[in-house]
Design a protein around this motif. Structure first.
Motif, PDB file in Angstrom:
ATOM      1  N   ASP A 235      65.187  29.160  -0.359  1.00 10.06           N
ATOM      2  CA  ASP A 235      65.870  30.571  -0.593  1.00 10.06           C
ATOM      3  C   ASP A 235      64.854  31.704  -0.401  1.00 10.06           C
ATOM      4  O   ASP A 235      64.366  32.298  -0.235  1.00 10.06           O
ATOM      5  N   ARG A 236      63.170  31.745  -1.308  1.00  3.72           N
ATOM      6  CA  ARG A 236      62.053  32.109  -1.718  1.00  3.72           C
ATOM      7  C   ARG A 236      61.565  32.354   0.296  1.00  3.72           C
ATOM      8  O   ARG A 236      61.429  33.607   0.716  1.00  3.72           O
TER       9      ARG A 236
ATOM     10  N   ALA B  44      43.772  18.873  -9.048  1.00  4.57           N
ATOM     11  CA  ALA B  44      44.404  18.278  -8.044  1.00  4.57           C
ATOM     12  C   ALA B  44      45.157  19.535  -7.003  1.00  4.57           C
ATOM     13  O   ALA B  44      45.461  20.463  -7.820  1.00  4.57           O
ATOM     14  N   ARG B  45      46.215  18.693  -5.898  1.00  3.59           N
ATOM     15  CA  ARG B  45      46.941  19.820  -5.073  1.00  3.59           C
ATOM     16  C   ARG B  45      47.966  20.369  -5.958  1.00  3.59           C
ATOM     17  O   ARG B  45      48.866  19.216  -6.894  1.00  3.59           O
ATOM     18  N   LEU B  46      48.891  21.562  -6.170  1.00  4.92           N
ATOM     19  CA  LEU B  46      49.671  21.896  -6.363  1.00  4.92           C
ATOM     20  C   LEU B  46      51.278  21.188  -5.545  1.00  4.92           C
ATOM     21  O   LEU B  46      50.976  21.359  -4.401  1.00  4.92           O
ATOM     22  N   ARG B  47      51.398  20.331  -6.429  1.00  4.39           N
ATOM     23  CA  ARG B  47      52.833  20.049  -6.072  1.00  4.39           C
ATOM     24  C   ARG B  47      53.690  20.989  -5.719  1.00  4.39           C
ATOM     25  O   ARG B  47      54.684  21.040  -4.925  1.00  4.39           O
ATOM     26  N   ASP B  48      53.943  21.961  -6.895  1.00  2.00           N
ATOM     27  CA  ASP B  48      55.501  22.353  -6.836  1.00  2.00           C
ATOM     28  C   ASP B  48      54.780  24.095  -5.863  1.00  2.00           C
ATOM     29  O   ASP B  48      54.044  24.897  -6.579  1.00  2.00           O
ATOM     30  N   LEU B  49      54.668  24.463  -4.823  1.00  2.00           N
ATOM     31  CA  LEU B  49      54.225  25.648  -4.580  1.00  2.00           C
ATOM     32  C   LEU B  49      54.630  27.008  -4.701  1.00  2.00           C
ATOM     33  O   LEU B  49      54.204  28.179  -4.693  1.00  2.00           O
ATOM     34  N   ASP B  50      55.834  26.749  -5.423  1.00  2.00           N
ATOM     35  CA  ASP B  50      56.822  27.974  -5.677  1.00  2.00           C
ATOM     36  C   ASP B  50      55.953  28.381  -7.073  1.00  2.00           C
ATOM     37  O   ASP B  50      56.038  29.626  -7.641  1.00  2.00           O
ATOM     38  N   GLU B  51      54.884  27.731  -7.431  1.00  2.00           N
ATOM     39  CA  GLU B  51      54.036  27.845  -8.921  1.00  2.00           C
ATOM     40  C   GLU B  51      53.123  29.197  -7.666  1.00  2.00           C
ATOM     41  O   GLU B  51      52.460  29.891  -8.583  1.00  2.00           O
ATOM     42  N   ILE B  52      53.215  29.400  -6.766  1.00  2.00           N
ATOM     43  CA  ILE B  52      52.249  30.290  -6.215  1.00  2.00           C
ATOM     44  C   ILE B  52      53.706  31.812  -5.750  1.00  2.00           C
ATOM     45  O   ILE B  52      53.929  31.672  -5.046  1.00  2.00           O
ATOM     46  N   PRO B  53      53.330  32.380  -6.767  1.00  2.00           N
ATOM     47  CA  PRO B  53      54.359  33.730  -6.025  1.00  2.00           C
ATOM     48  C   PRO B  53      54.054  34.131  -4.954  1.00  2.00           C
ATOM     49  O   PRO B  53      52.807  34.195  -4.247  1.00  2.00           O
ATOM     50  N   SER B  54      55.535  34.504  -4.210  1.00  2.00           N
ATOM     51  CA  SER B  54      55.545  35.218  -3.256  1.00  2.00           C
ATOM     52  C   SER B  54      55.012  36.373  -2.704  1.00  2.00           C
ATOM     53  O   SER B  54      55.091  37.184  -3.890  1.00  2.00           O
ATOM     54  N   PRO B  55      54.127  36.809  -2.348  1.00  2.00           N
ATOM     55  CA  PRO B  55      53.079  38.325  -2.189  1.00  2.00           C
ATOM     56  C   PRO B  55      54.130  39.095  -1.651  1.00  2.00           C
ATOM     57  O   PRO B  55      53.812  40.075  -1.949  1.00  2.00           O
ATOM     58  N   PHE B  56      54.881  39.023  -0.880  1.00  2.00           N
ATOM     59  CA  PHE B  56      56.089  39.745  -0.267  1.00  2.00           C
ATOM     60  C   PHE B  56      56.417  40.079  -1.172  1.00  2.00           C
ATOM     61  O   PHE B  56      56.427  41.343  -1.133  1.00  2.00           O
TER      62      PHE B  56
ATOM     63  N   TYR C 139      48.819  34.625  -6.907  1.00  2.00           N
ATOM     64  CA  TYR C 139      48.844  33.612  -8.173  1.00  2.00           C
ATOM     65  C   TYR C 139      47.976  34.330  -9.124  1.00  2.00           C
ATOM     66  O   TYR C 139      47.767  33.708 -10.521  1.00  2.00           O
ATOM     67  N   ALA C 140      46.280  34.842  -8.655  1.00  2.00           N
ATOM     68  CA  ALA C 140      45.397  35.027 -10.144  1.00  2.00           C
ATOM     69  C   ALA C 140      46.266  35.875 -11.086  1.00  2.00           C
ATOM     70  O   ALA C 140      46.322  36.276 -11.801  1.00  2.00           O
ATOM     71  N   GLN C 141      47.235  37.091 -10.240  1.00  2.00           N
ATOM     72  CA  GLN C 141      47.612  38.463 -10.836  1.00  2.00           C
ATOM     73  C   GLN C 141      48.858  37.923 -12.110  1.00  2.00           C
ATOM     74  O   GLN C 141      49.322  38.546 -13.114  1.00  2.00           O
ATOM     75  N   GLN C 142      49.342  35.934 -11.924  1.00  2.00           N
ATOM     76  CA  GLN C 142      50.012  35.449 -13.164  1.00  2.00           C
ATOM     77  C   GLN C 142      48.730  35.526 -14.753  1.00  2.00           C
ATOM     78  O   GLN C 142      49.655  35.445 -15.144  1.00  2.00           O
TER      79      GLN C 142
END
Length: 637
Positions: free
Chosen positions: A221-222, A165-177, A30-33
């Motif tokens: 899919d993620r 506020a809580r993240l509603r769209d969890l895909d805002e966190i990129p997949s670390p994988f 997330y931070a690297q975005q």
């Protein structure tokens, strides 16, 4: 994208070696975005088992020479983390330390020394807050008041900023994988999230309290891609950390994908989960998929209590008892093990209601009953209601963990608490381990005493037998709160199903004699069946009971099986087919490992604990041996 010059080190102390550091991966990805953060910082992860000597972990952190250390703090590692914090403050007073996790959030005053301006506590989901903190550090004069969701000292004043506020769209966190954070790592255990949140409000639990009931999910899919990465990289064991696996219809398809991955790549080899409590049919479907795929051998059923008053106080609703009985019957028909989870002592539960609940579970055919100690968790409604509920705790004497065990409530004093724990040891050894399955059932059927009364009497008998090594272990466990360690249950299984079988034979005989429960041929036959049918937790040769038999005659024995001439009473208790005379008990079992003599008791206890949750894999199979040589397998009653 990990080429900056200012070093940031994530610190995780998980329970198991070679655990994939998921929380650190989320924070980094997330931070690297943020282009500025990505250009300025270089991220590393130090992850070592929680029982690693703190001095060794500290040396590894100092060798990183980082500007920022981010510590993931949980109940199971908090004392070790506090010592690491002290070491960093002494050896690296110029570095910033960020404390995150459910043990520290909203408790900065407890964990941050007064006036330490370079220690920050994250008070919620970490991704947005940690990224904003790193961005703030890039300024010539960092302004932490602009960082959402943290507590920090400004001089001697502890300040707390408004939480995001809580993240509603969890895909805002990129997949670390997909981001390559875990590439090159050697992982055998992984925690996986496919959603965050819990729709329930159980007052003893952090999940619902922390997420305000809303469940948000990652794109399917993620998730499929992440699970594929785990499989292709040889991760052996996966814990599905969603609060209620099976609550969503897509969980079935995700489960099928895990099985397909194993069939294609050989991994993962084992799955564990927190099963949804209100979707028994879907969870059973998922369990069957995993069992058929060789990934799971047991279905958890989380009830926590059978007391209606307690359920109301802790704001929980269980499946109906009739639904539970039907579920147990379905699982038995499919030959799938299960274990029912309880917590002792929840508010509203009395010693009597706890025993009564266990009695009802025994009568309903529960495979195994697992009772966890009630831990008072930070950031739960119950933590805020301690005075009203009369909660009293004792902190476990542990150099690594910081666990506060509830030993009293308005409904239970310390003496009741201890009696309840003794009762759980009777349940583990006599019911779960099947040391008295035929005897207890017979006494319940003929109206002599219920399961609850039988186990209560056994617990009291055990308390008076301090000369017996098994009972001495129980006594030490009760007084030392050692039931906090889940492997403590595994040690019980190791003793009663392996190292101290003969001692338990005599203990059970003396207990039954004291109560006059060996006074009929049928009861004696039940006792002898218990001696012969008690499972072996390891793959080891059958050993005849240490006591003489009158209703069963051993006619022959092989490495794992024994053939018997059985009396009419014994055959009836077994539920053998009409006309049977000679029967065979085969203790080979499934998926049992040989006893590893070179391993420590703690290591072997972890295996035994897992086997208790899949009892059908270690219980003997029964068959009738006909005079003409035919063998007819039957299910023992």
């Amino acid at each position: 994208m990990n080429t900056g010059t200012t070093r940031v080190t994530f610190v995780e102390l998980p329970l198991y070696p070679n655990t994939l550091p998921l929380a650190s991966g989320y924070l980094q990805a997330y931070a690297q975005q943020d282009p500025a953060v990505a250009a300025a910082y270089r991220f590393t992860i130090v992850s070592q088992p929680a029982r690693t000597p703190v001095e060794d972990v500290l040396a590894a952190l100092l060798a990183e020479d980082s500007a920022v250390y981010a510590l993931s703090c949980y109940l199971w590692n908090m004392r070790a983390m506090k010592r690491l914090l002290d070491g960093l403050l002494e050896r690296r007073p110029d570095a910033y330390v960020v404390l995150g996790g459910p043990q520290v959030m909203n408790h900065a005053a407890t964990y941050v020394p007064s006036g330490r301006e370079r220690v920050v506590v994250c008070n919620g989901e970490g991704e947005q807050t940690f990224s904003a903190f790193l961005a703030a550090l890039l300024a010539e004069k960092p302004d932490f008041t602009a960082v959402p969701g943290i507590s920090f000292y400004d001089g001697d004043t502890l300040r707390t900023t408004e939480a995001p506020a809580r993240l509603r769209d969890l895909d805002e966190i990129p997949s670390p994988f997909a981001a390559g954070v875990f590439d090159g790592g050697d992982y055998t255990f992984a925690v996986v999230e496919t959603n965050r949140g819990c729709p329930f409000k159980c007052s003893y639990c952090y999940w619902g309290a922390a997420t305000n009931d809303k469940v948000y999910r990652w794109d399917q899919d993620r998730v499929l891609d992440d699970l594929t990465w785990i499989s292709e990289h040889g991760v052996e064991s996966v814990f599905l950390a969603d609060a209620n696996w099976g609550a969503l219809p897509r969980d079935v398809e995700l489960t099928r994908h895990l099985v397909a991955c194993k069939q294609r790549n050989g991994y993962p080899m084992m799955i564990s989960m927190q099963a949804a409590k209100n979707r028994p049919d879907r969870v059973t479907e998922i369990t069957e998929i995993l069992v058929d795929g060789g990934l799971l051998a047991s279905q958890p059923v989380s009830l926590q209590t059978m007391s209606g008053e307690t359920l109301e106080i802790v704001q929980r609703a269980n499946i109906r008892e009739s639904t539970y009985v039907t579920l147990q019957a379905k699982l038995k028909e499919k030959r799938i093990s299960s274990y029912t989870e309880l917590i002792w002592p929840l508010p509203g539960e009395t010693l009597g209601s706890f025993r009564d609940g266990v009695d009802r579970l025994c009568r309903s055919g529960a495979d195994a009953i697992v009772t966890y100690p009630q831990l008072l968790l930070h950031n739960t409604p119950m933590h805020a209601q301690q005075e009203v509920l009369g909660i009293r705790t004792v902190r476990v004497d542990d150099a690594v963990a910081e666990a506060d065990v509830v030993v009293g409530t308005r409904w239970v004093d310390r003496a009741d608490y201890d009696s309840g724990v003794w009762f759980t040891y009777a349940v583990i050894s006599l019911y779960n381990a099947r040391a008295a399955q035929f005897t207890a059932r017979e006494l319940d059927r003929d109206g002599t005493c219920s399961y609850g009364e039988f186990l209560t009497a056994a617990a009291e008998f055990f308390r008076g037998r301090g000369d017996d090594p098994v009972c001495a272990f129980f006594a030490d466990s009760v007084s030392g709160l050692r039931n906090y360690d889940i492997n403590n249950t595994g040690k019980v299984l190791h003793y009663v199903l392996h190292s101290h079988r003969a001692e338990l034979d005599r203990l059970l005989r003396d207990f039954l004699r004291e109560h006059g429960w060996l006074d009929t041929a049928r009861r004696q036959a039940a006792f002898e069946l218990d001696l012969l049918a008690r499972p072996y937790v390891y793959r080891e040769p059958f050993v005849p009971p240490s006591l003489p038999l009158r209703h069963l005659e051993i006619t022959s024995a092989s490495r794992y099986a024994v053939e018997l001439e059985a009396s009419a009473e014994a055959l009836d208790l077994l539920g053998a087919p009409a006309g049977a005379g000679r029967v065979r008990a085969d203790h080979t079992g499934r998926r049992k490992m040989p006893y590893p003599r070179h391993r420590s008791l703690d290591h072997n206890a972890a295996y035994c604990q897992a086997m208790m949750n899949r009892l059908r894999d270690i219980m003997p199979s029964w068959s009738v041996l006909a005079p003409d040589g035919r063998v007819e397998v039957f299910d023992a009653a």
